[in-house]
Design a protein around this motif. Sequence first.
Motif, PDB file in Angstrom:
ATOM      1  N   GLU A  89       0.825  -1.216   0.000  1.00 14.82           N
ATOM      2  CA  GLU A  89       0.000   0.000   0.000  1.00 14.82           C
ATOM      3  C   GLU A  89       0.852   1.256   0.000  1.00 14.82           C
ATOM      4  O   GLU A  89       0.359   2.355   0.249  1.00 14.82           O
ATOM      5  N   PHE A  90       2.140   1.115  -0.267  1.00 14.97           N
ATOM      6  CA  PHE A  90       3.059   2.233  -0.505  1.00 14.97           C
ATOM      7  C   PHE A  90       3.499   2.165  -1.965  1.00 14.97           C
ATOM      8  O   PHE A  90       3.692   1.077  -2.508  1.00 14.97           O
ATOM      9  N   PRO A  91       3.697   3.295  -2.638  1.00 11.43           N
ATOM     10  CA  PRO A  91       4.060   3.264  -4.054  1.00 11.43           C
ATOM     11  C   PRO A  91       5.552   3.112  -4.318  1.00 11.43           C
ATOM     12  O   PRO A  91       5.947   2.893  -5.466  1.00 11.43           O
ATOM     13  N   GLU A  92       6.414   3.252  -3.277  1.00  7.71           N
ATOM     14  CA  GLU A  92       7.854   3.229  -3.500  1.00  7.71           C
ATOM     15  C   GLU A  92       8.541   2.294  -2.503  1.00  7.71           C
ATOM     16  O   GLU A  92       8.193   2.262  -1.317  1.00  7.71           O
ATOM     17  N   ALA A  93       9.565   1.568  -2.985  1.00  6.34           N
ATOM     18  CA  ALA A  93      10.285   0.619  -2.140  1.00  6.34           C
ATOM     19  C   ALA A  93      11.025   1.309  -1.007  1.00  6.34           C
ATOM     20  O   ALA A  93      11.090   0.782   0.115  1.00  6.34           O
ATOM     21  N   ASP A  94      11.594   2.489  -1.256  1.00  8.62           N
ATOM     22  CA  ASP A  94      12.366   3.176  -0.217  1.00  8.62           C
ATOM     23  C   ASP A  94      11.489   3.534   0.980  1.00  8.62           C
ATOM     24  O   ASP A  94      11.923   3.441   2.127  1.00  8.62           O
ATOM     25  N   ALA A  95      10.253   3.944   0.721  1.00  6.88           N
ATOM     26  CA  ALA A  95       9.347   4.288   1.806  1.00  6.88           C
ATOM     27  C   ALA A  95       9.010   3.054   2.640  1.00  6.88           C
ATOM     28  O   ALA A  95       8.921   3.122   3.874  1.00  6.88           O
ATOM     29  N   VAL A  96       8.828   1.918   1.975  1.00  7.09           N
ATOM     30  CA  VAL A  96       8.558   0.675   2.696  1.00  7.09           C
ATOM     31  C   VAL A  96       9.760   0.280   3.540  1.00  7.09           C
ATOM     32  O   VAL A  96       9.632  -0.096   4.709  1.00  7.09           O
ATOM     33  N   TYR A  97      10.945   0.380   2.941  1.00  4.29           N
ATOM     34  CA  TYR A  97      12.163   0.033   3.673  1.00  4.29           C
ATOM     35  C   TYR A  97      12.330   0.916   4.914  1.00  4.29           C
ATOM     36  O   TYR A  97      12.646   0.418   6.005  1.00  4.29           O
ATOM     37  N   ASP A  98      12.094   2.187   4.759  1.00  8.63           N
ATOM     38  CA  ASP A  98      12.190   3.103   5.901  1.00  8.63           C
ATOM     39  C   ASP A  98      11.206   2.707   7.004  1.00  8.63           C
ATOM     40  O   ASP A  98      11.524   2.794   8.192  1.00  8.63           O
ATOM     41  N   TYR A  99      10.028   2.282   6.611  1.00  8.23           N
ATOM     42  CA  TYR A  99       8.998   1.890   7.578  1.00  8.23           C
ATOM     43  C   TYR A  99       9.409   0.634   8.342  1.00  8.23           C
ATOM     44  O   TYR A  99       9.191   0.515   9.551  1.00  8.23           O
ATOM     45  N   PHE A 100      10.007  -0.331   7.643  1.00  6.88           N
ATOM     46  CA  PHE A 100      10.414  -1.590   8.255  1.00  6.88           C
ATOM     47  C   PHE A 100      11.739  -1.487   9.014  1.00  6.88           C
ATOM     48  O   PHE A 100      12.044  -2.357   9.833  1.00  6.88           O
ATOM     49  N   TYR A 101      12.515  -0.460   8.743  1.00  7.99           N
ATOM     50  CA  TYR A 101      13.908  -0.390   9.192  1.00  7.99           C
ATOM     51  C   TYR A 101      14.087  -0.453  10.706  1.00  7.99           C
ATOM     52  O   TYR A 101      14.937  -1.181  11.221  1.00  7.99           O
ATOM     53  N   LYS A 102      13.305   0.279  11.450  1.00  6.37           N
ATOM     54  CA  LYS A 102      13.474   0.355  12.906  1.00  6.37           C
ATOM     55  C   LYS A 102      12.984  -0.933  13.569  1.00  6.37           C
ATOM     56  O   LYS A 102      12.126  -1.644  13.050  1.00  6.37           O
ATOM     57  N   GLU A 103      13.501  -1.179  14.767  1.00  2.00           N
ATOM     58  CA  GLU A 103      13.175  -2.416  15.480  1.00  2.00           C
ATOM     59  C   GLU A 103      11.774  -2.412  16.067  1.00  2.00           C
ATOM     60  O   GLU A 103      11.099  -3.446  16.076  1.00  2.00           O
ATOM     61  N   ALA A 104      11.335  -1.267  16.603  1.00  2.00           N
ATOM     62  CA  ALA A 104      10.097  -1.226  17.387  1.00  2.00           C
ATOM     63  C   ALA A 104       9.045  -0.322  16.768  1.00  2.00           C
ATOM     64  O   ALA A 104       9.359   0.651  16.072  1.00  2.00           O
ATOM     65  N   ARG A 105       7.799  -0.649  17.020  1.00  2.00           N
ATOM     66  CA  ARG A 105       6.686   0.235  16.685  1.00  2.00           C
ATOM     67  C   ARG A 105       6.545   1.298  17.765  1.00  2.00           C
ATOM     68  O   ARG A 105       7.255   1.273  18.774  1.00  2.00           O
ATOM     69  N   GLY A 106       5.607   2.193  17.580  1.00  3.63           N
ATOM     70  CA  GLY A 106       5.412   3.262  18.542  1.00  3.63           C
ATOM     71  C   GLY A 106       4.995   2.784  19.920  1.00  3.63           C
ATOM     72  O   GLY A 106       5.243   3.458  20.921  1.00  3.63           O
ATOM     73  N   ASP A 107       4.362   1.596  19.978  1.00  2.00           N
ATOM     74  CA  ASP A 107       3.926   1.063  21.262  1.00  2.00           C
ATOM     75  C   ASP A 107       5.006   0.224  21.941  1.00  2.00           C
ATOM     76  O   ASP A 107       4.765  -0.389  22.988  1.00  2.00           O
ATOM     77  N   GLY A 108       6.220   0.187  21.353  1.00  2.00           N
ATOM     78  CA  GLY A 108       7.334  -0.535  21.958  1.00  2.00           C
ATOM     79  C   GLY A 108       7.390  -2.009  21.639  1.00  2.00           C
ATOM     80  O   GLY A 108       8.258  -2.727  22.151  1.00  2.00           O
ATOM     81  N   THR A 109       6.493  -2.497  20.762  1.00  2.00           N
ATOM     82  CA  THR A 109       6.513  -3.905  20.375  1.00  2.00           C
ATOM     83  C   THR A 109       7.267  -4.080  19.056  1.00  2.00           C
ATOM     84  O   THR A 109       7.606  -3.102  18.371  1.00  2.00           O
ATOM     85  N   LEU A 110       7.521  -5.321  18.702  1.00  2.00           N
ATOM     86  CA  LEU A 110       8.263  -5.640  17.484  1.00  2.00           C
ATOM     87  C   LEU A 110       7.653  -4.962  16.268  1.00  2.00           C
ATOM     88  O   LEU A 110       6.442  -5.018  16.046  1.00  2.00           O
ATOM     89  N   ASN A 111       8.496  -4.337  15.455  1.00  3.86           N
ATOM     90  CA  ASN A 111       8.027  -3.644  14.273  1.00  3.86           C
ATOM     91  C   ASN A 111       7.579  -4.631  13.198  1.00  3.86           C
ATOM     92  O   ASN A 111       8.033  -5.773  13.140  1.00  3.86           O
TER      93      ASN A 111
END
Length: 235
Positions: A89-111
């Motif tokens: 649901e993202f049009p570009e691979a770089d945006a997806v990679y940036d989203y997946f890159y970090k370890e945790a979500r905002g609630d502190g659980t696994l990204n």
Amino acid sequence: MKRLLPLLLALFFCVPAFVINEKNAAAEGKKIQQPPSVTLRTVTAPVIIDRPVRLTEYRQQLMREYALQHYGEEMTEIVPQVVVVHWTEFPEADAVYDYFYKEARGDGTLNVCSQFLVDRDGTIFRLTPETMLDRHAIGYNWCAIGIENVGGVDKKEDLTQEQLQANVLLIRYLKEKYPTLRYVWGHYQQIAAKKSGLYKENIAGYFHAKVDPGPKFMKALQKNLQDTGLLFFKP
């Protein structure tokens, strides 16, 4: 001729996948040079580019916590039994990679993350080790390899022919490498997939309805993989 020799030798010995390693890709910049398009057309095995997200002890800790909460045991590795196919649901691979890159979500659980990301032109990125527990399919992460395909913006079934070809080659490679793989299904088929007996979830009511990657793409995948012995659900 010298330049062609390594490729000819690789084809002769039926190398399962041609891998491009990107050293320090995560630390030194997230955009990487794409392989020449002729490579994808010439090599029958999948071209896989390693583009790792942040793989740290913190991510391992979050995996163990997630697995304990949802499956009742701490684990960071899986024995692959299913490939779950997604769109981003993202049009570009770089945006997806940036989203997946970090370890945790905002609630502190696994990204959220999948093992593979396929761009619009069919380029395959490996984001994590293939048998690492990633968070991409509720109830199945303990045994599932995820393939994310760039597209599906506004839930439009717009995945490309190049992505279809890449998914077919990648799934064939995974099936050959992991004899334990038995199933392929789309994320939207998560309820039907309970018939597989693989569903596990300790948290009552934890569920998100999905439509990706759509029946058109799954029908085409099934048609192109019918000789593999992999099991599909009705698209």
